[in-house]
Design a protein around this motif. Structure first.
Motif, mmCIF file in Angstrom:
data_model
loop_
_atom_site.group_PDB
_atom_site.id
_atom_site.type_symbol
_atom_site.label_atom_id
_atom_site.label_comp_id
_atom_site.label_asym_id
_atom_site.label_seq_id
_atom_site.Cartn_x
_atom_site.Cartn_y
_atom_site.Cartn_z
ATOM 1 N N TRP A 180 -21.270 15.294 -112.873
ATOM 2 C CA TRP A 180 -20.432 15.211 -112.111
ATOM 3 C C TRP A 180 -19.784 13.776 -112.338
ATOM 4 C CZ3 TRP A 180 -21.444 12.995 -106.239
ATOM 5 C CH2 TRP A 180 -20.140 13.365 -105.667
ATOM 6 N N GLY A 185 -13.272 16.050 -110.448
ATOM 7 C CA GLY A 185 -13.549 17.116 -109.851
ATOM 8 C C GLY A 185 -14.994 17.306 -109.591
ATOM 9 N N GLY A 186 -15.450 18.466 -109.298
ATOM 10 C CA GLY A 186 -16.638 18.894 -108.913
ATOM 11 C C GLY A 186 -17.696 19.100 -110.016
ATOM 12 N N GLN A 187 -18.810 19.124 -109.417
ATOM 13 C CA GLN A 187 -19.967 19.179 -110.623
ATOM 14 C C GLN A 187 -20.353 20.524 -111.026
ATOM 15 O OE1 GLN A 187 -23.613 18.119 -108.496
ATOM 16 N NE2 GLN A 187 -22.051 17.803 -106.741
#
Lengths: 327, 205, 656
Positions: A180, A185-187
């Protein structure tokens, strides 16, 4: 009693006000998720904003109505109406079934659209552009990053050029983890025996925080890493410097590295064994299984997988994700 | 709140207000228990299906499973289900002796089934397929073994019921036990049909 | 020889930490104190006959609640220790190993051994009284369920001082929870603590379904049932569909750890992702299992204290049924980031959002129950009203989490932690507290002290927001769950505030303990049996209700039967006739459940340590108990003569 209650209420209010003040004072910084530095994080933030707005259409009136009703119809207010038998009203009930349905329907449509758009395995590069590829392995308790095209590897630190799509290929040689970088940005999970893909991009140079997000054992908390986004020129220079690093990663060195260890320094290796990443992935795959990638947006592969899973499961549409290693 | 004028008619039991027929409650309770057991087996089946490819280069089901023994097992278990049905019929006609004989036949057939299953497991272990061999064999032994444990528990349960009937004769209580037991036994039969088709036939064919 | 014993003891007992020694000492002292008090006052026989062997649903309910409060303390101490570490991460108050154990046990204790027994306690106390029944359908099984829960809880808690606590998180994802990465016995305690108590929960689920379907008083159709009973029905139905999956999942994890099977291992073709799917197929419905009864409590308190009919009864029932069905189709939202593909994620995102609709409808119905009511604010109602904003905000963050692409930014962060604590505390805990305060007079015949209760209420509420609001922010700032140290200075302030909130909630708990203690010694006896002027049948009995509950089973005409009866009486109509009283058929107390529980404990302990010489005798004991029950069940009932019932009623009602 009345006096006691009001002093209690006053104490309660002042405590809340005090707490909120402390919160604001302590929280004036920029929250990473709310301060995106890349297109993916930006779109995710947009989506968060849309959700909050849509929910507020219901939440805010509910909170206000709650306060008004509780205040107006308190027992001590003898002026208020009292209708103990009034317990049903088709129109009202239709309204409050209807409004949430409409709002959730809107949110569902938006979510479906964004889910496809932000599918992590989709590249952010235009046709002609070249992606930076970084192969990631989560180990106990450190991150190993390999740049297959540049031939260099790092521990707990990566450098990426700004404004270029970075393709992370991820796996694990330890219990499952999650990779992450909140500002970019998301994981996505890192799992043994599988290769996942995640595409991110940094809009501007800067140092970003990266972390492990899925608990993986004793020194899990130490698994943070730095992300340096630089200009294209600085990136080239960094790669050149890395190639001149005095450390190299060998197969034996990797065996050593993969053993659990707590406090890992950031390191740059001038080289790493060819195909190391693929070997880590296939280490946990049994014979006959082929290396295929997860988080794929390609609809026919997914169709195939869910078809497998559909046949595989006696309980509704379960197991889609769990059937992957099964063949 | 008037007192219930209809309690005698509402409840099957006539000697006390608010006392519900215990056999009625037990039967419903047992049906719900069977629902939970169905779900447990479903979870095991799902696990087996997900892991069926996970032989890890070791022996596969097609290589080691033998269908002939399984056909005999199936025959034994299906027949025992039939004889347990005959026992229930005898019970309804209050033929105690006949009922006990059918129950014993049911038990012997069940024991034969367990014997064959143990024999099969020993054979597989001898061939090198154990719980530790691979995910496939782990799920095979767990799924088939769970059914086997159910049958074994059923056998002991039936012995306990026979002893009680010999001691106390047929009454609403012991009749209820027989009813519930035969329900359980038919259920195991149904599970076995799924086992036969999903584990054995699909694996070997 | 001596060395061998020493070596064994040092592995067997958890050593080397002052906290553990402190716990050891306090456990020994507490045990000695209990033994001394019981012996000194010659209460052993009383304890055994009146409590440990009881099959009376009201007493079983009280035992559940007592155990739940103790477990709330244990889970709360875990929480406060974690918060202390996070406020001062550099002081190393807890080593990582210890911290990992504590967050694991905090989660397990709070869900399995606090929320579940508190819930079953309320089920037990309320449901039979509310539907006009004399007991649950299977009183013996009910007692057995309690003992299985209790033994499971004790086995799990034993890991704190013997063998070592589990440390792989409350859902114990493999491969981390497998022998490869977790060779100790802590994880075995986890498996057997949950497995044994889980069997009890499953049995309770069956018990309450049959009770509700078959034992309602004449005239009470399904659509005339009180809303709490409906919530118990919905919750129990969810239990019987969810808990079998948990039982098998734990069995498979046990097979992996004990026999070296390959279900969830990295090698041998195992598939850890399957565990994550299975555990959440149970885990998500579990959330609704515990929250639905809380909704039921609110439906009762809101109508009682607004002195008004519950608004939109049919909608409420429908909403509850929908919630329990959809709860089985949302589990994958716990791992959107596993890379299942956009279609799968979109599907589970939408199913999750749909749950928000019926939940929102319920909130509106509660609000409009209060609309044009006459609202009074005793403690049960205060908890009910505090629930609404807490749950509404928690629900909103839940919808935020359900948006799959956005969840990539929330997953495993403190945002998630704040969300589920907000719904679990704001929904479940507030709900059960409301229920506990509301039905306490029914259990014991007196109200809990309102003044101390209000202090507890405000401390809980303020502490709650001070603790969890900063966690949303620190989650948005990238702090992930389950870390014991961090270096980002931006997080320090928020964590300190959050810790202050946790301590405020700790003080609130102490207020509640003081409240209970004070009320036991200083209270006004309730002689009416209907202290809140409430609406449903349980309030038509004396407080506490006699062992047979109803001398004569009531005839039901409407949803708020007791309220209507009071109206009829107020209009001068003839009150309900009591009589003719007939002999009452009752189940006898039984020692078998407690003994069987002990056998399970021995078996479980043996399986934890791979000691077959414990495990096998224990399991044999379990079977002997089952046979003993099968052979003695027909003798386990008796009749209370009509004259005795009349005498009891005269004493209880005479003082009205």
């Amino acid at each position: 009693m009345g006096k006691k209650r009001s002093s209690l209420v006053r104490a309660a209010f002042s405590a809340v006000v005090l707490a909120m003040t402390m919160l604001l004072l302590s929280g004036c910084g920029n929250y990473m998720v709310l301060d995106p530095k890349g297109p993916i994080a930006q779109k995710q933030l947009d989506l968060i904003g849309i959700t909050v707005l849509l929910c507020s259409i219901i939440i805010v009136p509910v909170l206000i109505i709650t306060f008004i009703i509780v205040w107006r119809y308190r027992a001590s207010n003898k002026k208020a109406d009292y209708k103990p038998e009034w317990a049903h009203n088709n129109l009202l009930e239709t309204i409050w079934w209807g409004i949430p349905i409409v709002i959730i329907a809107i949110l569902a449509v938006i979510t479906i659209r964004y889910t496809h758009e932000l599918e992590p395995s989709k590249t952010l590069a235009a046709e002609s552009e070249k992606e930076v590829v970084i192969q990631v392995a989560s180990l106990d308790w450190k991150w190993l990053f390999m740049y297959p095209e540049e031939g260099i590897a790092t521990i707990n630190t990566i450098t990426i050029p700004e404004d270029r799509s970075v393709r992370f290929e991820l796996t694990s040689d330890a219990p499952m983890n999650s990779f992450w970088i909140p500002e970019l940005g998301g994981q996505i999970y890192t799992m043994s025996g599988m290769s996942m893909a995640l595409h991110l991009k940094a809009d501007e140079p800067g140092d970003y925080f990266g972390t492990a997000a899925n608990f993986s054992g004793e020194y899990f908390a130490n698994m943070t890493f730095d992300v340096h986004a630089t200009t294209e020129a600085d990136y080239e220079k960094w790669v050149a410097d890395a190639k001149n690093s005095s450390d190299t990663l060998t197969d034996e060195g990797y065996q050593e590295l993969a053993k659990p260890s707590a406090d890992n320094e950031q390191l740059v290796y001038a080289s790493f064994p060819e195909g190391l990443y693929e070997r880590i992935v296939t280490k946990y795959m049994h014979d006959g299984a082929e290396l295929h990638e997860h988080g794929s947006a390609s609809s026919d592969e997914e169709g195939k997988q869910s078809a497998d899973a559909g046949a595989a499961s006696t309980e509704a549409e379960g197991h889609d994700s769990s059937s992957h290693t099964g063949h | 709140m008037a007192q219930s004028p209809a309690h005698g008619a509402d409840h099957h039991d006539h000697h006390a207000a608010g006392h519900h027929d215990p056999q009625d409650l037990k039967l419903l309770g047992f049906w719900i228990f069977l629902v939970t057991d169905v779900l447990m087996f479903s979870t095991l089946f799902a696990t087996f299906i997900v892991l069926r490819g996970g032989t890890d280069g070791g022996p596969t089901g097609a290589e080691l499973l033998e269908i002939n023994g399984i056909i005999i097992s199936t025959f034994l278990l299906l027949t025992s289900s039939f004889t347990s049905g005959l026992a229930v019929l005898a019970m309804h006609q209050n033929k105690v002796q006949q009922m006990i004989i059918w129950l014993i036949v049911t038990g012997l057939l069940g024991a034969g089934f367990i014997g064959l299953e143990l024999n099969e497991f020993l054979h597989l272990i001898h061939e090198g397929a154990t719980l530790q061999t691979s995910a496939f064999w782990s799920s095979f032994f767990t799924l088939v073994g769970t059914h086997g444990v159910h049958v074994t528990v059923g056998l002991f349960w039936m012995i306990a019921i026979i002893i009680q009937i010999v001691r106390r004769g047929l009454n609403s209580d012991t009749k209820g036990k027989i009813t519930v037991f035969s329900l359980y036994w038919h259920f195991l039969d149904a599970v076995w049909i799924f086992l036969l088709s999903i584990v054995y036939l699909m694996e070997v064919m | 020889m001596l060395d061998n014993i020493k070596e064994f003891a040092s592995e067997f007992f958890v050593t080397g930490d002052p906290l553990i020694y402190g716990a050891d000492v306090s456990i020994v002292l507490a045990t000695l104190a209990i033994v001394f008090v019981l012996t000194y006052f010659k209460k052993w026989g009383w304890l055994w006959r009146n409590w440990l062997t009881t099959v009376d649903h009201k007493k079983i309910g009280i035992m559940y609640i007592l155990a739940a409060i103790v477990m709330l303390f244990r889970g709360g101490v875990d929480a406060v220790m974690m918060r202390t570490q996070l406020a001062f991460p550099d002081l190393n108050f807890l080593e990582p190993e210890h911290y990992n154990q504590i967050f694991t046990t905090h989660g397990v204790v709070m869900i399995f051994f606090m929320a579940m027994p508190l819930m079953f306690g309320l089920f037990n106390i309320v449901v039979p009284l509310q539907i006009g029944a004399r007991d649950v359908a299977f009183p013996f099984l009910n007692s057995l369920s309690f003992w299985l829960f209790f033994v499971g809880a004790m086995l799990f808690n034993l890991s704190f001082v013997i063998g070592g606590s589990p440390d792989a998180g409350w859902l114990a994802y493999p491969p981390l929870s497998g022998t490869q990465f977790n060779p100790g016995v802590g994880q075995n305690f986890y498996i057997w603590g949950i497995q044994i108590s889980g069997i009890g929960s499953l049995a309770s689920g069956i018990n309450f379904i049959v009770t509700i379907l078959k034992m309602r008083a004449p005239g009470m159709t399904m659509m005339k049932m009180p809303m709490f009973t409906w919530s118990v029905f919905a919750s129990s139905t969810t239990i019987i569909f969810a808990f079998p999956i948990l039982a098998i999942t734990m069995l498979l994890l046990f097979m992996d750890r004990f026999f070296g099977a390959h279900f969830f291992t990295l090698d041998g073709g195992g598939n850890p992702m399957m565990y994550i799917n299975l555990i959440w197929m149970w885990g998500h419905p579990e959330v609704y299992i515990v929250v639905l009864p809380a909704f039921g409590v609110f439906s009762e308190t809101v109508a009682t204290f607004a002195r008004k009919r519950l608004f939109g009864y049919a909608s409420m029932v429908f909403a509850m049924v929908i919630i329990s069905i959809i709860s089985f189709f949302t589990w994958a939202h716990h791992f959107f980031t596993m890379g299942s593909g956009a279609n799968v994620n979109a599907f589970f995102a939408v199913t999750t959002m749909i749950i928000a609709i019926p939940t929102g409808v319920k909130i509106f119905n509660w609000l409009f129950t209060m609309y044009k009511g006459r609202i009074s604010f005793p403690t049960p109602m205060m908890w009910t009203i505090a629930f609404i904003p807490a749950f509404v905000v928690g629900g909103m963050t839940g919808v935020m989490l359900s948006v799959a692409p956005a969840d990539f930014q929330f997953h495993n962060s403190y945002f998630l932690i704040a969300h589920f604590h907000q719904v679990l505390i704001g929904g479940v805990v507030f709900g059960y507290f409301a229920g506990l305060y509301y039905w306490w007079p029914k259990m014991f015949g007196f109200k809990l002290n309102e003044y101390l209760g209000k202090w507890a209420f405000w401390f809980w509420n303020i502490g709650f927001y001070v603790c969890f609001m900063p966690q949303y922010l620190v989650g948005l700032d990238g702090m992930t769950r389950r870390i014991s140290v961090f270096s980002d200075p931006d997080w320090t302030g928020l964590n300190v505030v959050s810790t202050i909130g946790a301590y405020i909630m700790g003080i609130a708990f102490l207020f509640q303990v003081a409240q209970i203690g004070y009320s036991i010694f200083r209270h006004e006896k309730d002689t009416t049996g209907d202290i809140w002027d409430a609406r449903t049948l349980e309030w038509s009995t004396p407080s506490p209700a006699p062992e047979y509950n109803f001398a004569v089973i009531p005839q039901v005409h409407s949803r708020d039967e007791w309220w209507e009866e009071k109206e009829r009486r107020a209009r001068g109509e003839q009150p309900a006739q009591y009589g003719p009283i007939e002999p009452i058929h009752m189940p006898k107390n039984s020692a078998i459940p407690a003994i069987m529980g002990a056998c399970w404990f021995i078996a479980g302990f043996g399986l934890v340590f791979h000691w077959l010489f414990f495990a096998i005798p224990g399991l044999i004991g379990v079977f002997i108990c089952m046979f003993a029950r099968s052979f003695s069940a027909h003798k386990a009932e008796y009749y209370i003569p009509a004259e005795e019932v009349e005498r009891t009623e005269a004493t209880l009602r005479g003082s009205v």
